[in-house]
Motif scaffolding. Sequence first.
Motif, PDB file in Angstrom:
ATOM      1  N   PHE A 273       0.799  -1.225   0.000  1.00  0.00           N
ATOM      2  CA  PHE A 273       0.000   0.000   0.000  1.00  0.00           C
ATOM      3  C   PHE A 273       0.832   1.276   0.000  1.00  0.00           C
ATOM      4  O   PHE A 273       0.323   2.342  -0.333  1.00  0.00           O
ATOM      5  N   GLY A 274       2.073   1.174   0.408  1.00  0.00           N
ATOM      6  CA  GLY A 274       2.917   2.353   0.478  1.00  0.00           C
ATOM      7  C   GLY A 274       3.230   2.739   1.906  1.00  0.00           C
ATOM      8  O   GLY A 274       2.503   2.401   2.838  1.00  0.00           O
ATOM      9  N   GLU A 275       4.323   3.459   2.098  1.00  0.00           N
ATOM     10  CA  GLU A 275       4.820   3.782   3.430  1.00  0.00           C
ATOM     11  C   GLU A 275       3.754   4.469   4.281  1.00  0.00           C
ATOM     12  O   GLU A 275       3.185   5.487   3.904  1.00  0.00           O
ATOM     13  N   GLY A 276       3.469   3.875   5.443  1.00  0.00           N
ATOM     14  CA  GLY A 276       2.518   4.447   6.381  1.00  0.00           C
ATOM     15  C   GLY A 276       1.091   3.972   6.213  1.00  0.00           C
ATOM     16  O   GLY A 276       0.226   4.325   7.011  1.00  0.00           O
ATOM     17  N   PHE A 277       0.828   3.121   5.205  1.00  0.00           N
ATOM     18  CA  PHE A 277      -0.556   2.760   4.895  1.00  0.00           C
ATOM     19  C   PHE A 277      -0.782   1.250   4.933  1.00  0.00           C
ATOM     20  O   PHE A 277       0.082   0.475   4.525  1.00  0.00           O
ATOM     21  N   VAL A 278      -1.978   0.875   5.413  1.00  0.00           N
ATOM     22  CA  VAL A 278      -2.408  -0.517   5.376  1.00  0.00           C
ATOM     23  C   VAL A 278      -3.821  -0.585   4.822  1.00  0.00           C
ATOM     24  O   VAL A 278      -4.600  -1.480   5.151  1.00  0.00           O
ATOM     25  N   THR A 280      -6.278   0.005   1.161  1.00  0.00           N
ATOM     26  CA  THR A 280      -6.222  -0.031  -0.295  1.00  0.00           C
ATOM     27  C   THR A 280      -6.052   1.357  -0.901  1.00  0.00           C
ATOM     28  O   THR A 280      -6.747   2.292  -0.540  1.00  0.00           O
ATOM     29  N   GLY A 281      -5.117   1.454  -1.826  1.00  0.00           N
ATOM     30  CA  GLY A 281      -4.892   2.706  -2.527  1.00  0.00           C
ATOM     31  C   GLY A 281      -3.858   3.597  -1.877  1.00  0.00           C
ATOM     32  O   GLY A 281      -3.363   4.540  -2.506  1.00  0.00           O
ATOM     33  N   GLY A 282      -3.516   3.325  -0.610  1.00  0.00           N
ATOM     34  CA  GLY A 282      -2.472   4.078   0.056  1.00  0.00           C
ATOM     35  C   GLY A 282      -2.699   5.579   0.022  1.00  0.00           C
ATOM     36  O   GLY A 282      -3.801   6.077   0.237  1.00  0.00           O
ATOM     37  N   VAL A 283      -1.640   6.308  -0.283  1.00  0.00           N
ATOM     38  CA  VAL A 283      -1.700   7.762  -0.235  1.00  0.00           C
ATOM     39  C   VAL A 283      -2.610   8.337  -1.309  1.00  0.00           C
ATOM     40  O   VAL A 283      -3.211   9.401  -1.129  1.00  0.00           O
ATOM     41  N   ASP A 284      -2.758   7.661  -2.445  1.00  0.00           N
ATOM     42  CA  ASP A 284      -3.579   8.202  -3.539  1.00  0.00           C
ATOM     43  C   ASP A 284      -5.048   8.314  -3.137  1.00  0.00           C
ATOM     44  O   ASP A 284      -5.681   9.358  -3.313  1.00  0.00           O
ATOM     45  N   THR A 285      -5.621   7.210  -2.613  1.00  0.00           N
ATOM     46  CA  THR A 285      -7.024   7.286  -2.196  1.00  0.00           C
ATOM     47  C   THR A 285      -7.168   8.178  -0.967  1.00  0.00           C
ATOM     48  O   THR A 285      -8.186   8.858  -0.804  1.00  0.00           O
ATOM     49  N   THR A 286      -6.138   8.208  -0.122  1.00  0.00           N
ATOM     50  CA  THR A 286      -6.184   9.086   1.051  1.00  0.00           C
ATOM     51  C   THR A 286      -6.283  10.541   0.614  1.00  0.00           C
ATOM     52  O   THR A 286      -7.106  11.309   1.140  1.00  0.00           O
ATOM     53  N   LYS A 287      -5.468  10.947  -0.329  1.00  0.00           N
ATOM     54  CA  LYS A 287      -5.529  12.323  -0.836  1.00  0.00           C
ATOM     55  C   LYS A 287      -6.915  12.634  -1.388  1.00  0.00           C
ATOM     56  O   LYS A 287      -7.496  13.693  -1.118  1.00  0.00           O
ATOM     57  N   GLU A 288      -7.451  11.708  -2.173  1.00  0.00           N
ATOM     58  CA  GLU A 288      -8.758  11.935  -2.794  1.00  0.00           C
ATOM     59  C   GLU A 288      -9.840  12.127  -1.738  1.00  0.00           C
ATOM     60  O   GLU A 288     -10.646  13.059  -1.805  1.00  0.00           O
ATOM     61  N   PHE A 289      -9.873  11.239  -0.753  1.00  0.00           N
ATOM     62  CA  PHE A 289     -10.936  11.292   0.238  1.00  0.00           C
ATOM     63  C   PHE A 289     -10.763  12.472   1.188  1.00  0.00           C
ATOM     64  O   PHE A 289     -11.731  13.157   1.529  1.00  0.00           O
ATOM     65  N   VAL A 290      -9.538  12.713   1.642  1.00  0.00           N
ATOM     66  CA  VAL A 290      -9.305  13.804   2.583  1.00  0.00           C
ATOM     67  C   VAL A 290      -9.598  15.154   1.938  1.00  0.00           C
ATOM     68  O   VAL A 290     -10.118  16.073   2.597  1.00  0.00           O
ATOM     69  N   ASP A 291      -9.293  15.283   0.659  1.00  0.00           N
ATOM     70  CA  ASP A 291      -9.576  16.547  -0.037  1.00  0.00           C
ATOM     71  C   ASP A 291     -11.066  16.891   0.014  1.00  0.00           C
ATOM     72  O   ASP A 291     -11.440  18.073  -0.022  1.00  0.00           O
ATOM     73  N   LYS A 292     -11.930  15.893   0.119  1.00  0.00           N
ATOM     74  CA  LYS A 292     -13.374  16.131   0.180  1.00  0.00           C
ATOM     75  C   LYS A 292     -13.814  16.729   1.520  1.00  0.00           C
ATOM     76  O   LYS A 292     -14.926  17.244   1.645  1.00  0.00           O
TER      77      LYS A 292
END
Length: 501
Positions: A273-278, A280-292
């Motif tokens: 998932f990428g550093e710091g993430f467990v 799906t989508g790691g930082v990419d989906t996190t950016k998308e959702f948090v931006d909302k």
Amino acid sequence: MQQRGLAHNRRSRGFSRSRRATTTDMDAVAVQPVTANGMGEVERKAQRSYWEEHSKDLTVLSVLPSYKGKSVLELGAGIGRFTGELAKEAGHVLALDFIESVIKKNENINGHHKNITFMCADVTSPDLKIEDNSIDLIFSNWLLMYLSDEEVEKLVARMAKWLKVGGHIFFRESCFHQSGDSKRKVNPTHYREPRFYTKVFKECHSYDKDGGSYELSLEACKCIGAYVKSKKNQNQICWLWEKVKSTEDRGFQRFLDNVQYKTSGILRYERVFGEGFVSTGGVDTTKEFVDKLDLKPGQKVLDVGCGIGGGDFYMAENYDAHVLGIDLSINMVSFAIERAIGRKCSVEFEVADCTTKSYPPNTFDVIYSRDTILHIHDKPALFRSFFKWLKPGGKVLISDYCRNPGKPSEEFAAYIKQRGYDLHDVKTYGKMLEEAGFHHVVAEDRTDQFLSVLRRELSEVEKNKEAFLADFTQEDYDDIVNGWNAKLKRSSADLFVRPDW
């Protein structure tokens, strides 16, 4: 199949809405006796100044269970920073410290409390005699970090014997590095990683005269919030343990830490998932959702099922939010705390069960949760708590797994049962949020996005197989590949739905 959707909910009213039992943190100031040449007076003044500053914060007491009318053993009581406060509620306090002048000072300050006994003794001494099964609460603040590893292990074993069944042990330590900036010639402190203490306490077993077996169950482990808020420093950690019979069932937390989220399992998920993430989508989906969420500086965020903290760091560092991450997995929170050190952002972490945890009404601006609530069977009750904890106009964003409407196949029903999931279709999930009081609930099916992310993650693992096997085993690799293929199969068969709310 898995469908993923995004729903964004607003809450509103009218609109959306030691050295042995030492007295001080030697991490900050070493205790020195007063000497004829006056050098000790300088150290003593520094010590007093330190305590005057930090005695303003007694928030660690808020972590304690009720001890009204009960027996309390305070180890490393010092000059009485907490002794008098404990005595206000306790039936009896035994305040113990190994420096005679210090415990006498404590007695001078707190001796008017008739329910305190003051004792000068070394917690590591075999001569210290405390009756087994006699104490309801053992309390220590900045003690274990002054003991050697062996002394810690021996003391924990003794504390477990002193404690009554159902009794608690609370302790707070400086981990990783010092907190103060005082220069000193001698520093006896062991700045350990929190997982050292967690491991020692988890592995402690005691036995009674009839052969009954007892162990310590972790009730809380968290950063001290005052240090995070004032210094963006996560190195002050406290723990609360309960003495329980070894036969008591703590199945789900054990499953998380011993099966699903073992240390090796967390690290291999993070590789995918990428550093710091467990999630799906790691930082990419996190950016998308948090931006909302349209986060603003200073807003308070509760992350339910925070994992190893990647989303929390992202929100704190990019939006200047204050984030509290909670997770039932001890291993997850241990990793999160370790990753927080040195980041200087306003993030704190706590081992906690969101179904039993309580916060004052109107505490948070945002509640955020990724792929966690499928484990919780009473979702309506949890969502009502979310509504209560949020400020008017607050928002909740959840990503979670759901299922398609209708009766699942026998195979899929068996899978749900084996995993212990509580799954609903997207519409029903959204309805539960509305019934909890939320307005403008948007439930989106993100299955196509989820499938795309799964394929990309699987492709990366297969493409970098050699690098993966350099750090993990063939079994780890097979588990990831087979697991992702199984997810793709379930998702493509329209069995398993995954929305984001």
